[in-house]
Design a protein around this motif. Structure first.
Motif, PDB file in Angstrom:
ATOM      1  N   SER A  84       0.917  -1.342  -0.187  1.00 59.25           N
ATOM      2  CA  SER A  84       0.390   0.212   0.037  1.00 59.25           C
ATOM      3  C   SER A  84       0.746   1.424  -0.253  1.00 59.25           C
ATOM      4  N   SER A  85       0.551   2.054  -0.808  1.00 59.94           N
ATOM      5  CA  SER A  85       0.956   3.736  -1.214  1.00 59.94           C
ATOM      6  C   SER A  85       0.366   4.588  -1.690  1.00 59.94           C
ATOM      7  N   ARG A  86       0.159   5.839  -1.254  1.00 60.27           N
ATOM      8  CA  ARG A  86      -0.323   6.980  -1.498  1.00 60.27           C
ATOM      9  C   ARG A  86      -0.067   6.892  -2.799  1.00 60.27           C
ATOM     10  N   HIS A  87       1.141   6.850  -3.499  1.00 60.86           N
ATOM     11  CA  HIS A  87       1.422   6.880  -4.754  1.00 60.86           C
ATOM     12  C   HIS A  87       0.978   5.346  -5.874  1.00 60.86           C
ATOM     13  N   ALA A  88       0.167   4.427  -4.821  1.00 61.09           N
ATOM     14  CA  ALA A  88      -0.222   3.795  -5.589  1.00 61.09           C
ATOM     15  C   ALA A  88      -1.342   3.859  -7.216  1.00 61.09           C
ATOM     16  N   GLY A  89      -0.741   3.681  -8.322  1.00 61.19           N
ATOM     17  CA  GLY A  89      -1.553   4.378  -9.341  1.00 61.19           C
ATOM     18  C   GLY A  89      -0.456   4.511 -10.292  1.00 61.19           C
ATOM     19  N   GLY A 113      16.232 -12.366   2.885  1.00 58.87           N
ATOM     20  CA  GLY A 113      15.079 -11.914   3.910  1.00 58.87           C
ATOM     21  C   GLY A 113      14.752 -10.533   4.145  1.00 58.87           C
ATOM     22  N   ASP A 114      14.606  -9.769   3.159  1.00 63.11           N
ATOM     23  CA  ASP A 114      15.468  -8.450   3.112  1.00 63.11           C
ATOM     24  C   ASP A 114      13.458  -8.024   2.729  1.00 63.11           C
ATOM     25  N   GLY A 115      12.928  -8.436   2.321  1.00 59.45           N
ATOM     26  CA  GLY A 115      11.298  -8.292   1.964  1.00 59.45           C
ATOM     27  C   GLY A 115      11.241  -6.858   2.678  1.00 59.45           C
ATOM     28  N   HIS A 116      11.113  -7.061   3.948  1.00 58.52           N
ATOM     29  CA  HIS A 116      10.343  -5.400   4.105  1.00 58.52           C
ATOM     30  C   HIS A 116      11.291  -4.292   3.965  1.00 58.52           C
ATOM     31  N   LEU A 117      12.291  -4.388   3.216  1.00 58.84           N
ATOM     32  CA  LEU A 117      12.521  -2.859   2.619  1.00 58.84           C
ATOM     33  C   LEU A 117      11.582  -2.491   1.839  1.00 58.84           C
ATOM     34  N   ILE A 118      10.675  -2.811   1.164  1.00 62.67           N
ATOM     35  CA  ILE A 118      10.304  -2.295   0.269  1.00 62.67           C
ATOM     36  C   ILE A 118       8.919  -1.638   0.946  1.00 62.67           C
ATOM     37  N   ARG A 119       8.702  -2.513   2.043  1.00 62.71           N
ATOM     38  CA  ARG A 119       7.957  -1.934   2.801  1.00 62.71           C
ATOM     39  C   ARG A 119       7.875  -0.540   3.588  1.00 62.71           C
ATOM     40  N   ALA A 121      10.564   1.579   1.806  1.00 65.43           N
ATOM     41  CA  ALA A 121      10.872   2.603   1.031  1.00 65.43           C
ATOM     42  C   ALA A 121       9.292   3.410   0.840  1.00 65.43           C
ATOM     43  N   CYS A 122       8.336   2.582   0.839  1.00 59.23           N
ATOM     44  CA  CYS A 122       6.987   2.559  -0.015  1.00 59.23           C
ATOM     45  C   CYS A 122       6.616   3.579   1.474  1.00 59.23           C
ATOM     46  N   ALA A 123       6.944   3.575   2.453  1.00 55.25           N
ATOM     47  CA  ALA A 123       6.814   4.668   4.102  1.00 55.25           C
ATOM     48  C   ALA A 123       7.441   6.262   3.534  1.00 55.25           C
ATOM     49  N   VAL A 124       8.751   5.511   2.984  1.00 53.39           N
ATOM     50  CA  VAL A 124       9.644   7.062   3.070  1.00 53.39           C
ATOM     51  C   VAL A 124       9.153   7.254   1.846  1.00 53.39           C
ATOM     52  N   LEU A 125       8.456   7.126   0.696  1.00 52.53           N
ATOM     53  CA  LEU A 125       7.534   8.078  -0.846  1.00 52.53           C
ATOM     54  C   LEU A 125       7.083   8.054  -0.351  1.00 52.53           C
ATOM     55  N   ASP A 126       6.010   7.761   0.803  1.00 52.38           N
ATOM     56  CA  ASP A 126       4.729   7.962   1.366  1.00 52.38           C
ATOM     57  C   ASP A 126       4.969   9.801   1.878  1.00 52.38           C
ATOM     58  N   LEU A 127       6.664  10.203   1.865  1.00 51.60           N
ATOM     59  CA  LEU A 127       6.117  10.850   2.760  1.00 51.60           C
ATOM     60  C   LEU A 127       6.723  12.384   1.576  1.00 51.60           C
ATOM     61  N   LEU A 128       7.636  11.555   0.122  1.00 52.58           N
ATOM     62  CA  LEU A 128       7.667  12.493  -0.159  1.00 52.58           C
ATOM     63  C   LEU A 128       6.365  12.488  -1.418  1.00 52.58           C
ATOM     64  N   PRO A 129       6.115  14.436  -2.167  1.00 48.15           N
ATOM     65  CA  PRO A 129       7.358  15.265  -2.401  1.00 48.15           C
ATOM     66  C   PRO A 129       7.370  15.830   0.068  1.00 48.15           C
TER      67      PRO A 129
END
Length: 391
Positions: A84-89, A113-119, A121-129
């Motif tokens: 999930s991300s506010r940028h989805a779509g 075992g690093d799949g959590h990095l995608i989530r 990254a989405c959390a970071v992107l959700d705070l941008l710009p």
């Protein structure tokens, strides 16, 4: 067996068997095999029945269930693709996820075992710009770790990959050619290479170093009595170029006091204006390629700057972005200006993905047909005539 999850299906073969191996296979299968046979096969079920304790025990009692592993990986991959991300779509976000799925990045992350990095990254992107937020502050807000987005970290790499798709233009555009022909060397080339990540972060309002983020200006007079305002006013009074940092702007408010401000891409234009016009030049800002955070902050207080860039695809993207962000008006960036510059001499080929020019659709069409770029240095005489003001 690993492929089938332990189910005894299929058979195994033996090439060029010895006579003892041939007799052993006959004993297992009960089927006679002539001497000199080049290949023998035996089903896994027959082999399992012939081995005391069974085939699994003979193999150590454990085998990988590859089918289950594949199913688990696929489920994990689908879960990450549905993050999930506010940028989805949005095209850039969807393209980011699709590219990581296609090139195996998601699979590698899952297996490590690093799949959590995608989530994350989405959390970071959700705070941008963002609006000029320091990188450690962003990292802490998204992950709880101020160092999570440090240089070269796996998370930073994922986020920068997304920002490269989100940001119009090409961060590597800022090259040593735009700095100066004097002293061009490998050291400068190395510094230019380091700019790309910084420019991607700055394109999203994230600051790595507010001293490194700078903008070059000429004759930019200001309102206010701060020390930085006085520096700018003194430089303008003598027609001297001035390099303004983001840190200075964050510490001291800069309010431009000019009727009109021009923006160019290449330092050669500003250098020529300083040398030939001096104090008689209109206020001029040079982006030195992709505009920095310092440039954006300065121009945020300037109504409708007159903006131009090189006649190449990245230049069109720069101007398109400036029109959206700053309400910029094109400055000699029409199809007629391009054609005039093209007639003045040979030009380098256009490279990269084509762009549009909504302010003058004929411009992009003409550039595509000609297939040549025109750098703004070629237009310096015409640009200086626009910059000349009454003393």
């Amino acid at each position: 067996m690993e492929r089938t999850g332990g189910v005894l299906e299929g058979s195994i073969g033996l090439n060029a068997p010895t006579d003892d191996e041939r007799r052993a296979i006959i004993g297992i299968t009960g089927i006679y095999r002539p001497e000199g046979v080049k290949r023998l096969t035996v089903s896994l079920a027959e082999l399992d029945a012939a081995i005391p304790g069974g085939l699994l025990q003979a193999l150590g009692g454990r085998i990988r269930d590859r089918a289950a592993e594949r199913a688990s990986e696929e489920a994990a991959r689908e879960d990450l693709l549905a993050a999930s991300s506010r940028h989805a779509g949005t095209p850039w976000f969807s393209g980011w996820l699709a590219a990581m799925s296609a090139d195996g990045t998601l699979t590698r992350l899952i297996r490590r075992g690093d799949g959590h990095l995608i989530r994350q990254a989405c959390a970071v992107l959700d705070l941008l710009p963002a609006s000029f937020v320091p990188l450690p502050v962003l990292a802490e807000a998204a992950t709880g770790d101020t160092k999570a987005l440090g240089r070269g970290s796996p998370l930073a790499t994922l986020v920068l990959r997304a920002l490269a798709l989100r940001t119009p233009g090409e961060p590597e555009r800022r090259s040593s050619r735009r700095e100066s022909d004097e002293g061009a060397n490998e050291e400068r080339s190395g510094r230019d290479h380091e700019r790309a990540p910084r420019e991607l972060w700055e394109s999203a309002g994230v600051i790595l170093d507010d001293l490194a983020s700078q903008v070059l200006v000429l004759n930019l007079r200001t309102r206010g009595g701060t020390v930085v305002s006085r520096w700018l006013d003194d430089a303008a009074a003598h027609g001297i170029p001035f390099r303004l940092t983001l840190q200075q702007q964050m510490e001291y408010e800069i309010v431009p006091d000019v009727e009109e401000i021009f923006v160019c891409e290449n330092p050669a234009v500003l250098r020529a204006a300083a040398a030939e016009l001096g104090m008689a030049s209109a206020a001029l800002v040079c982006t030195e390629g992709i505009p920095s955070a310092a440039c954006h902050k300065l121009l945020a207080g300037c109504p409708r700057p007159r903006w131009r860039a090189d006649f190449d695809w990245t230049g069109l993207r720069i101007l398109a972005s400036a029109r959206l962000r700053h309400g910029a008006t094109p400055w000699r960036m029409g199809a007629a200006d391009y054609s005039a510059g093209l007639e003045l001499g040979e030009s380098t080929p256009l490279t990269g993905s084509p762009a549009v020019s909504l302010w003058d659709p004929a411009l992009a069409d003409r550039m595509g047909a000609a297939g040549r770029a025109v750098m703004e240095e070629r237009l310096i005489p015409a640009l200086l005539s626009d910059l000349t003001r009454t003393r």
